[in-house]
Design a protein around this motif. Structure first.
Motif, PDB file in Angstrom:
ATOM      1  N   ASP A   1      34.896  47.970  41.507  1.00  0.00           N
ATOM      2  CA  ASP A   1      33.647  47.244  41.263  1.00  0.00           C
ATOM      3  C   ASP A   1      33.960  45.749  41.251  1.00  0.00           C
ATOM      4  N   LEU A   2      33.628  45.067  42.345  1.00  0.00           N
ATOM      5  CA  LEU A   2      33.945  43.645  42.449  1.00  0.00           C
ATOM      6  C   LEU A   2      33.010  42.765  41.630  1.00  0.00           C
ATOM      7  N   THR A   3      31.829  43.257  41.288  1.00  0.00           N
ATOM      8  CA  THR A   3      30.925  42.452  40.458  1.00  0.00           C
ATOM      9  C   THR A   3      31.448  42.360  39.024  1.00  0.00           C
ATOM     10  N   LYS A   4      31.975  43.477  38.506  1.00  0.00           N
ATOM     11  CA  LYS A   4      32.565  43.462  37.158  1.00  0.00           C
ATOM     12  C   LYS A   4      34.056  43.163  37.196  1.00  0.00           C
ATOM     13  N   ARG A   5      34.638  43.117  38.419  1.00  0.00           N
ATOM     14  CA  ARG A   5      36.069  42.888  38.623  1.00  0.00           C
ATOM     15  C   ARG A   5      36.909  43.930  37.892  1.00  0.00           C
ATOM     16  N   THR A   6      36.546  45.199  38.118  1.00  0.00           N
ATOM     17  CA  THR A   6      37.277  46.308  37.509  1.00  0.00           C
ATOM     18  C   THR A   6      37.626  47.357  38.556  1.00  0.00           C
TER      19      THR A   6
ATOM     20  N   LYS B   1      40.818  45.945  34.282  1.00  0.00           N
ATOM     21  CA  LYS B   1      40.392  44.658  34.804  1.00  0.00           C
ATOM     22  C   LYS B   1      41.327  44.233  35.932  1.00  0.00           C
TER      23      LYS B   1
END
Length: 123
Positions: free
Chosen positions: A94-99, A112
């Protein structure tokens, strides 16, 4: 003099059973004991590795390859002065949450991206 040196060389210090710092704690104030414990924790901390552009590219390539092949990886992370290790297969990024969502045999968890310092594919 030579006899003393021979005795000294034969001395086995592994048999000495000292109480270490326990014997001094009774004479110390609780504030001092807390300060010493905090100091010991502080000196155990490791500085964050300085990663360059090539390191980040290598990490990205390993993650992409592991995700395509659906193989198990070992992730080395740096968090608050220490290295943490996780194993599992990558399920989702998930690149929006950077996870990164990783699944091991027992559970699913998120890591993370900014904490990752190394990725190794286990085959």
């Amino acid at each position: 003099m030579a006899n003393f040196e021979e005795d000294w060389n034969r001395l086995d210090l592994s048999q000495v059973r000292d109480r270490g710092s326990k014997k001094w704690v009774a004479m110390m104030l609780p504030e001092h004991v807390k300060m010493l414990r905090d100091y010991n924790e502080e000196i155990k901390k490791v500085a964050r590795p300085d990663l360059n552009e090539f390191d980040y590219e290598a990490i990205q390539e390993q993650i992409e390859l592991a995700m395509k092949r659906n193989v198990e990886i070992k992730i080395k992370r740096w968090k608050e002065g220490e290295f943490l290790y996780n194993r599992g297969t990558i399920q989702w990024i998930d690149l929006t949450k950077r996870t990164i969502e990783v699944e091991d045999p027992f559970r699913c968890f998120e890591l993370k991206i900014d904490e990752i310092v190394d990725v190794t594919i286990l085959e």
